[in-house]
Design a protein around this motif. Structure first.
Motif, PDB file in Angstrom:
ATOM      1  N   GLY A  36       3.100  11.380   1.361  1.00  0.00           N
ATOM      2  CA  GLY A  36       4.535  11.083   1.351  1.00  0.00           C
ATOM      3  C   GLY A  36       5.220  11.671   0.135  1.00  0.00           C
ATOM      4  N   CYS A  75       0.278   6.639  -0.643  1.00  0.00           N
ATOM      5  CA  CYS A  75       0.876   7.889  -0.150  1.00  0.00           C
ATOM      6  C   CYS A  75       2.069   8.366  -0.961  1.00  0.00           C
ATOM      7  CB  CYS A  75       1.334   7.729   1.290  1.00  0.00           C
ATOM      8  SG  CYS A  75       0.052   7.201   2.423  1.00  0.00           S
ATOM      9  N   HIS A  76       2.617   7.505  -1.828  1.00  0.00           N
ATOM     10  CA  HIS A  76       3.837   7.870  -2.558  1.00  0.00           C
ATOM     11  C   HIS A  76       3.643   7.672  -4.050  1.00  0.00           C
ATOM     12  CE1 HIS A  76       6.482   8.081   0.997  1.00  0.00           C
ATOM     13  NE2 HIS A  76       5.888   6.993   1.446  1.00  0.00           N
ATOM     14  N   PRO A 133       2.532  10.436   9.191  1.00  0.00           N
ATOM     15  CA  PRO A 133       1.513   9.380   9.202  1.00  0.00           C
ATOM     16  C   PRO A 133       1.963   8.076   8.541  1.00  0.00           C
ATOM     17  CG  PRO A 133       1.088  10.857   7.397  1.00  0.00           C
ATOM     18  CD  PRO A 133       2.294  11.399   8.095  1.00  0.00           C
ATOM     19  N   MET A 134       3.219   7.968   8.136  1.00  0.00           N
ATOM     20  CA  MET A 134       3.621   6.722   7.495  1.00  0.00           C
ATOM     21  C   MET A 134       3.612   5.588   8.523  1.00  0.00           C
ATOM     22  SD  MET A 134       6.839   5.816   5.143  1.00  0.00           S
ATOM     23  CE  MET A 134       7.604   4.213   5.226  1.00  0.00           C
ATOM     24  N   PRO A 135       2.942   4.465   8.181  1.00  0.00           N
ATOM     25  CA  PRO A 135       2.902   3.344   9.125  1.00  0.00           C
ATOM     26  C   PRO A 135       4.247   2.631   9.163  1.00  0.00           C
ATOM     27  CG  PRO A 135       1.806   2.727   7.090  1.00  0.00           C
ATOM     28  CD  PRO A 135       2.211   4.165   6.941  1.00  0.00           C
ATOM     29  N   PHE A 186       6.732  -0.531   9.021  1.00  0.00           N
ATOM     30  CA  PHE A 186       6.748  -1.838   8.369  1.00  0.00           C
ATOM     31  C   PHE A 186       7.687  -2.789   9.114  1.00  0.00           C
ATOM     32  CE2 PHE A 186       4.959   1.009   5.297  1.00  0.00           C
ATOM     33  CZ  PHE A 186       3.939   0.258   4.731  1.00  0.00           C
ATOM     34  N   GLY A 231       0.792  -1.229   0.000  1.00  0.00           N
ATOM     35  CA  GLY A 231       0.000   0.000   0.000  1.00  0.00           C
ATOM     36  C   GLY A 231       0.821   1.273   0.000  1.00  0.00           C
ATOM     37  N   CYS A 232       2.105   1.189  -0.349  1.00  0.00           N
ATOM     38  CA  CYS A 232       2.946   2.396  -0.381  1.00  0.00           C
ATOM     39  C   CYS A 232       2.381   3.432  -1.356  1.00  0.00           C
ATOM     40  CB  CYS A 232       4.369   2.065  -0.817  1.00  0.00           C
ATOM     41  SG  CYS A 232       5.070   0.596  -0.056  1.00  0.00           S
ATOM     42  N   LEU A 265      13.876  -0.226  -3.690  1.00  0.00           N
ATOM     43  CA  LEU A 265      13.853   1.225  -3.511  1.00  0.00           C
ATOM     44  C   LEU A 265      15.239   1.830  -3.754  1.00  0.00           C
ATOM     45  CD1 LEU A 265      11.529   1.435  -0.393  1.00  0.00           C
ATOM     46  CD2 LEU A 265      10.991   2.247  -2.676  1.00  0.00           C
ATOM     47  N   LEU A 325      11.664   2.551   7.009  1.00  0.00           N
ATOM     48  CA  LEU A 325      10.534   1.627   6.964  1.00  0.00           C
ATOM     49  C   LEU A 325      10.241   1.063   8.358  1.00  0.00           C
ATOM     50  CD1 LEU A 325      11.322  -0.264   3.649  1.00  0.00           C
ATOM     51  CD2 LEU A 325       9.489   1.364   4.062  1.00  0.00           C
ATOM     52  N   THR A 375       8.307   8.449  10.246  1.00  0.00           N
ATOM     53  CA  THR A 375       7.615   9.573  10.869  1.00  0.00           C
ATOM     54  C   THR A 375       6.139   9.457  10.501  1.00  0.00           C
ATOM     55  OG1 THR A 375       9.568  10.763  10.141  1.00  0.00           O
ATOM     56  CG2 THR A 375       7.846  12.072  11.188  1.00  0.00           C
ATOM     57  N   LEU A 396       8.893   8.694  -4.553  1.00  0.00           N
ATOM     58  CA  LEU A 396      10.021   7.786  -4.296  1.00  0.00           C
ATOM     59  C   LEU A 396      10.729   7.381  -5.582  1.00  0.00           C
ATOM     60  CD1 LEU A 396       8.410   5.405  -1.627  1.00  0.00           C
ATOM     61  CD2 LEU A 396       9.834   7.423  -1.253  1.00  0.00           C
ATOM     62  N   ILE A 431      14.373   7.678  -4.996  1.00  0.00           N
ATOM     63  CA  ILE A 431      14.734   7.653  -3.583  1.00  0.00           C
ATOM     64  C   ILE A 431      16.135   7.079  -3.377  1.00  0.00           C
ATOM     65  CG2 ILE A 431      13.587   5.430  -3.140  1.00  0.00           C
ATOM     66  CD1 ILE A 431      13.721   8.403  -0.742  1.00  0.00           C
TER      67      ILE A 431
HETATM   68  C1  HEC Z   1      -0.105   6.632   5.107  1.00  0.00           C
HETATM   69  C2  HEC Z   1       0.792   7.125   4.107  1.00  0.00           C
HETATM   70  C3  HEC Z   1       2.085   6.379   3.832  1.00  0.00           C
HETATM   71  C4  HEC Z   1       2.252   5.062   3.485  1.00  0.00           C
HETATM   72  C5  HEC Z   1       1.189   3.982   3.339  1.00  0.00           C
HETATM   73  C6  HEC Z   1       3.667   4.890   3.237  1.00  0.00           C
HETATM   74  N1  HEC Z   1       4.319   6.071   3.438  1.00  0.00           N
HETATM   75 FE1  HEC Z   1       6.328   6.385   3.221  1.00  0.00          FE
HETATM   76  N2  HEC Z   1       6.107   8.282   3.888  1.00  0.00           N
HETATM   77  C7  HEC Z   1       4.907   8.883   4.196  1.00  0.00           C
HETATM   78  C8  HEC Z   1       5.179  10.239   4.639  1.00  0.00           C
HETATM   79  C9  HEC Z   1       4.141  11.249   5.068  1.00  0.00           C
HETATM   80  C10 HEC Z   1       6.572  10.394   4.610  1.00  0.00           C
HETATM   81  C11 HEC Z   1       7.365  11.627   4.999  1.00  0.00           C
HETATM   82  C12 HEC Z   1       7.683  11.484   6.468  1.00  0.00           C
HETATM   83  C13 HEC Z   1       8.602  12.592   6.897  1.00  0.00           C
HETATM   84  O1  HEC Z   1       8.304  13.752   6.624  1.00  0.00           O
HETATM   85  O2  HEC Z   1       9.612  12.260   7.510  1.00  0.00           O
HETATM   86  C14 HEC Z   1       7.123   9.148   4.120  1.00  0.00           C
HETATM   87  C15 HEC Z   1       8.489   8.932   3.923  1.00  0.00           C
HETATM   88  C16 HEC Z   1       9.001   7.813   3.314  1.00  0.00           C
HETATM   89  C17 HEC Z   1      10.384   7.621   2.965  1.00  0.00           C
HETATM   90  C18 HEC Z   1      11.497   8.618   3.213  1.00  0.00           C
HETATM   91  C19 HEC Z   1      11.493   9.580   2.068  1.00  0.00           C
HETATM   92  C20 HEC Z   1      12.601  10.604   2.157  1.00  0.00           C
HETATM   93  O3  HEC Z   1      12.783  11.282   1.123  1.00  0.00           O
HETATM   94  O4  HEC Z   1      13.234  10.702   3.199  1.00  0.00           O
HETATM   95  C21 HEC Z   1      10.481   6.404   2.360  1.00  0.00           C
HETATM   96  C22 HEC Z   1      11.753   5.753   1.802  1.00  0.00           C
HETATM   97  C23 HEC Z   1       9.172   5.833   2.345  1.00  0.00           C
HETATM   98  N3  HEC Z   1       8.288   6.701   2.935  1.00  0.00           N
HETATM   99  C24 HEC Z   1       8.883   4.595   1.800  1.00  0.00           C
HETATM  100  C25 HEC Z   1       7.642   3.989   1.913  1.00  0.00           C
HETATM  101  C26 HEC Z   1       7.376   2.635   1.468  1.00  0.00           C
HETATM  102  C27 HEC Z   1       8.385   1.733   0.774  1.00  0.00           C
HETATM  103  C28 HEC Z   1       6.099   2.365   1.786  1.00  0.00           C
HETATM  104  C29 HEC Z   1       5.343   1.053   1.590  1.00  0.00           C
HETATM  105  C30 HEC Z   1       6.011  -0.119   2.099  1.00  0.00           C
HETATM  106  C31 HEC Z   1       5.522   3.570   2.389  1.00  0.00           C
HETATM  107  N4  HEC Z   1       6.512   4.520   2.456  1.00  0.00           N
HETATM  108  C32 HEC Z   1       4.218   3.692   2.826  1.00  0.00           C
HETATM  109  C33 HEC Z   1       3.648   8.321   4.098  1.00  0.00           C
HETATM  110  C34 HEC Z   1       3.395   7.003   3.806  1.00  0.00           C
END
Ligand code: HEC
Length: 245
Positions: free
Chosen positions: A194, A182-183, A219-221, A223, A178-179, A241, A213, A217, A197, A200
């Protein structure tokens, strides 16, 4: 068209009209015969081949990819292209088609040119062609988009076969996790909350990606559980990634 041409046209028109046949019953009879043939063909096809029966509806599915019927693919594609610009989505998907319909409806009122020859109507000709080409292009791209919960990126060139396999495996983990809710990755996903990526791997090293992961931070859940329960998947995800450069 000058006065003489106009009179000649009216003269020819009245001559033709006198030679012609009235709409009723001639044209009506022809139409009736043709409609009957079309009806019979449809009845024959439905008796002979029937309608396609699709699998039963499963309301619990999470992998169903909703798609419109083919003749709406062009609108679907407009919506897809505009999905990351919420301010303009309504205008693009409802406003523009409605304006086009109104323009078409009002055509007899603003297109007063008496010219019939298509070569003498460059504006109408190019507008018509542009519309057809744009709709064909949008229909084609709309029909060929990937599913909203999967990544459709080609692996970067110069990877070994094993690295390519990891890339593909990581892509699938991204889709499952489900990434993309948000991305953005390449052409897929939602732009926010988010960051994109798509590159990234240039800003974060594998260790940094894994740390994000595990302890993101909000709202990212987190993993963390994926790392504990399926370390192989987690590994593929991180490597995928870091290959995004
Ligand atoms: C609910 C929304 C959400 C989901 C689902 C989510 N992310 Fe994120 N992600 C974010 C947000 C918001 C940030 C920025 C957080 C911050 O400001 O530090 C982030 C930041 C990141 C970053 C760091 C980006 C950077 O430039 O520093 C990575 C890598 C990342 N996410 C990977 C993933 C991956 C891979 C998945 C799925 C396995 C995922 N995210 C799922 C919301 C989400």
């Amino acid at each position: 068209m000058n006065q003489a041409e106009k009179e000649q046209y009216l003269r020819e028109y009245s001559i033709l009209k006198n030679q012609g046949k009235p709409f009723f019953p001639y044209a009506v009879a022809k139409d009736a015969v043709m409609s009957l043939i079309v009806m019979l063909v449809i009845i024959f096809l439905s008796l002979e081949f029937g309608a396609e029966i699709l699998p039963q509806v499963n309301p619990t599915t999470t992998t169903y990819v909703p798609r419109p019927d083919w003749y709406f693919f062009f609108l679907f594609e407009v919506l897809r292209v505009m999905r990351n610009a919420p301010k303009f989505t309504d205008m693009a998907t409802i406003g523009v088609p409605t304006i086009c319909m109104i323009l078409l409806f009002l055509l007899p009122l603003y297109d007063r040119s008496p010219e019939r020859l298509i070569t003498r109507r460059p504006i109408a000709l190019s507008a018509g062609l542009a519309t057809i080409i744009a709709m064909a292009y949008l229909t084609y791209t709309g029909a060929n988009t990937g599913s909203p919960n999967s990544v459709s990126l080609a692996p970067p060139s110069g990877l070994s076969a094993a690295e390519k396999a990891t890339f593909r495996a990581g892509e699938i983990v991204v889709g499952e996790s489900g990434c993309l809710a948000c991305h953005v990755i390449g052409d897929n996903g939602n732009n926010g909350p988010g960051p994109p990526l798509t590159r990234i791997g240039l800003t974060l090293r594998p260790g940094g990606i894994a740390a994000t992961l595990r302890n993101p931070t909000a709202p990212m859940p987190s993993f963390k559980n994926l790392a504990l329960q399926s370390p192989k998947k987690f590994q593929n995800l991180v490597e995928f990634l870091s290959m995004l450069q």
